[in-house]
Design a protein around this motif. Sequence first.
Motif, PDB file in Angstrom:
ATOM      1  N   GLN A  10       0.854  -1.220   0.170  1.00  0.00           N
ATOM      2  CA  GLN A  10      -0.126  -0.107   0.057  1.00  0.00           C
ATOM      3  C   GLN A  10       0.793   1.246  -0.015  1.00  0.00           C
ATOM      4  O   GLN A  10       0.679   2.223  -0.472  1.00  0.00           O
ATOM      5  CB  GLN A  10      -0.927  -0.266   1.206  1.00  0.00           C
ATOM      6  CG  GLN A  10      -1.899  -0.794   1.141  1.00  0.00           C
ATOM      7  CD  GLN A  10      -2.956  -1.076   2.422  1.00  0.00           C
ATOM      8  OE1 GLN A  10      -2.825  -0.316   3.210  1.00  0.00           O
ATOM      9  NE2 GLN A  10      -3.593  -2.001   2.567  1.00  0.00           N
ATOM     10  N   LYS A  11       1.730   1.051   0.807  1.00  0.00           N
ATOM     11  CA  LYS A  11       2.779   2.380   0.677  1.00  0.00           C
ATOM     12  C   LYS A  11       3.399   2.466  -0.411  1.00  0.00           C
ATOM     13  O   LYS A  11       3.493   3.772  -0.863  1.00  0.00           O
ATOM     14  CB  LYS A  11       4.011   2.113   1.931  1.00  0.00           C
ATOM     15  CG  LYS A  11       3.520   2.210   3.344  1.00  0.00           C
ATOM     16  CD  LYS A  11       4.877   1.963   4.081  1.00  0.00           C
ATOM     17  CE  LYS A  11       4.280   2.016   5.762  1.00  0.00           C
ATOM     18  NZ  LYS A  11       5.591   1.710   6.391  1.00  0.00           N
ATOM     19  N   SER A  13       2.048   1.742  -3.394  1.00  0.00           N
ATOM     20  CA  SER A  13       1.534   1.961  -4.577  1.00  0.00           C
ATOM     21  C   SER A  13       0.759   3.485  -4.457  1.00  0.00           C
ATOM     22  O   SER A  13      -0.034   3.825  -5.375  1.00  0.00           O
ATOM     23  CB  SER A  13       0.217   0.988  -4.476  1.00  0.00           C
ATOM     24  OG  SER A  13      -0.484   1.042  -3.474  1.00  0.00           O
ATOM     25  N   HIS A  14       0.882   4.079  -3.336  1.00  0.00           N
ATOM     26  CA  HIS A  14      -0.052   5.359  -3.160  1.00  0.00           C
ATOM     27  C   HIS A  14       0.451   6.475  -4.433  1.00  0.00           C
ATOM     28  O   HIS A  14       1.746   6.655  -4.418  1.00  0.00           O
ATOM     29  CB  HIS A  14       0.144   5.810  -1.767  1.00  0.00           C
ATOM     30  CG  HIS A  14       1.157   6.837  -1.650  1.00  0.00           C
ATOM     31  ND1 HIS A  14       2.212   6.475  -1.177  1.00  0.00           N
ATOM     32  CD2 HIS A  14       1.222   8.236  -1.511  1.00  0.00           C
ATOM     33  CE1 HIS A  14       3.026   7.746  -0.909  1.00  0.00           C
ATOM     34  NE2 HIS A  14       2.494   8.669  -1.272  1.00  0.00           N
ATOM     35  N   GLU A  15      -0.364   7.208  -4.717  1.00  0.00           N
ATOM     36  CA  GLU A  15      -0.010   8.454  -5.657  1.00  0.00           C
ATOM     37  C   GLU A  15       0.569   9.464  -4.869  1.00  0.00           C
ATOM     38  O   GLU A  15       0.032   9.842  -3.800  1.00  0.00           O
ATOM     39  CB  GLU A  15      -1.199   8.733  -6.420  1.00  0.00           C
ATOM     40  CG  GLU A  15      -1.499   7.765  -7.449  1.00  0.00           C
ATOM     41  CD  GLU A  15      -2.922   8.190  -8.362  1.00  0.00           C
ATOM     42  OE1 GLU A  15      -3.057   9.296  -8.276  1.00  0.00           O
ATOM     43  OE2 GLU A  15      -3.249   7.217  -9.154  1.00  0.00           O
ATOM     44  N   THR A  16       1.522  10.074  -5.402  1.00  0.00           N
ATOM     45  CA  THR A  16       2.053  11.244  -4.839  1.00  0.00           C
ATOM     46  C   THR A  16       2.423  12.400  -5.664  1.00  0.00           C
ATOM     47  O   THR A  16       2.714  12.078  -6.922  1.00  0.00           O
ATOM     48  CB  THR A  16       3.416  11.007  -3.906  1.00  0.00           C
ATOM     49  OG1 THR A  16       4.164  12.042  -3.312  1.00  0.00           O
ATOM     50  CG2 THR A  16       4.447  10.359  -5.116  1.00  0.00           C
ATOM     51  N   GLU A  80      -0.993  10.699   3.249  1.00  0.00           N
ATOM     52  CA  GLU A  80      -0.284   9.640   2.572  1.00  0.00           C
ATOM     53  C   GLU A  80       1.111   9.540   2.428  1.00  0.00           C
ATOM     54  O   GLU A  80       1.666   8.595   2.602  1.00  0.00           O
ATOM     55  CB  GLU A  80      -1.075   9.313   1.108  1.00  0.00           C
ATOM     56  CG  GLU A  80      -2.452   8.849   1.464  1.00  0.00           C
ATOM     57  CD  GLU A  80      -3.015   8.385   0.162  1.00  0.00           C
ATOM     58  OE1 GLU A  80      -2.803   8.986  -1.121  1.00  0.00           O
ATOM     59  OE2 GLU A  80      -3.576   7.208  -0.058  1.00  0.00           O
ATOM     60  N   ASP A  81       1.886  10.491   1.929  1.00  0.00           N
ATOM     61  CA  ASP A  81       3.064  10.517   1.945  1.00  0.00           C
ATOM     62  C   ASP A  81       3.962  10.384   3.296  1.00  0.00           C
ATOM     63  O   ASP A  81       4.818   9.602   3.476  1.00  0.00           O
ATOM     64  CB  ASP A  81       3.619  11.838   1.427  1.00  0.00           C
ATOM     65  CG  ASP A  81       3.223  12.473   0.218  1.00  0.00           C
ATOM     66  OD1 ASP A  81       3.024  11.474  -0.791  1.00  0.00           O
ATOM     67  OD2 ASP A  81       3.062  13.486  -0.415  1.00  0.00           O
TER      68      ASP A  81
END
Length: 360
Positions: A10-11, A13-16, A80-81
Amino acid sequence: MSQKEDKEAQKVSHETDLYVEVPSTCIPIVYSPQYNITFMGLEKLHPFDAGKWGKVIHFLKEEQFLTDDNIVEAREATEEDLLVVHTKLYLSKLKWSAVVATITEIPPLLFLPNFLVQRKVLRPLRTQTGGTIMAGKLAIDKWGGFHHCSSNKGGGFCAYADITLAIKFLFERVDGVARATIIDLDAHQGNGHERDFLEDRRVYIMDVYNRHIYPGDGFAKRAIKRKVELDWGTEDMEYLQKVELHSEGALNEIRPDIVIYNAGTDILDGDPLGGLAISPQGIMKRDEIIFRAARRRGIPILMVTSGGYQKKTARIIADSILNLHRQGLIGGIALDAAGPSLQPVAMGQSVLPAATVSTV
């Protein structure tokens, strides 16, 4: 897939929005006016100059090294970042003004509504953190902090673990980055990133600090692969000899894919918190030593300007950046007959407030 593996996936794949393409016309300095903390004069209650980064940029503009059009604009790190390193529990604690007051060592923040603390204190720190992460990617692309904050605990004015985040982002998102070396030359031990990488063999830590001052974290010292403890009043000759000897030794021992250089100016003679006695010329020479060591080996370098508690440190940082440029060690020069682009610089944050000079 185990819960741990699922969490790691999950870490990754998150969009940043932090890993953006940077125009080739930009100087590799990451900065935003949002870095500077100003609110009703409360920032003056801490010895750190919370407007230092703006002053550094001003000096560099005066010397016609920078313009508004060629600076890389730092972006704020999102929740999320931050969750790439920090826990949800830790981030939720920052919604309490009392916690932020303790971390930043500004007691009156205790009495302010948290929405103001978020806007006037934590948003600048998140932008500085985003800048450090961006600078790490920029260092890799161009080639070819808050060191008291760990994943679950802030301190020493460090609310977010920008050095840890920059390294984790690189490990997870950039092919070919599998080893990192932290060269921490702030006057204070970098206990935050040391705790985060205590069991991580991919990260080599060299730390040179005054043994008698904050934080004195014996547990975190176990992560230091090359430890250089200094005494009160250490001066240029001894200091520079040790920096050169040990930085060469560190980079000879393990060749990293990137160097994260924590270039604190609290080593300056007269600093109220550093307790060392290094001259402005000594600081410039120190930075030159580290950049030359990385340059000779072709290693990208991310520089964060870190601690420094005297008004004149902004001028010294600017002068050092200009000197590195004159020496051909930093700059946004494109490929030419001499080979790859020169080391870049990026402004961000790390360690008892820092600016991030991201360099390659």
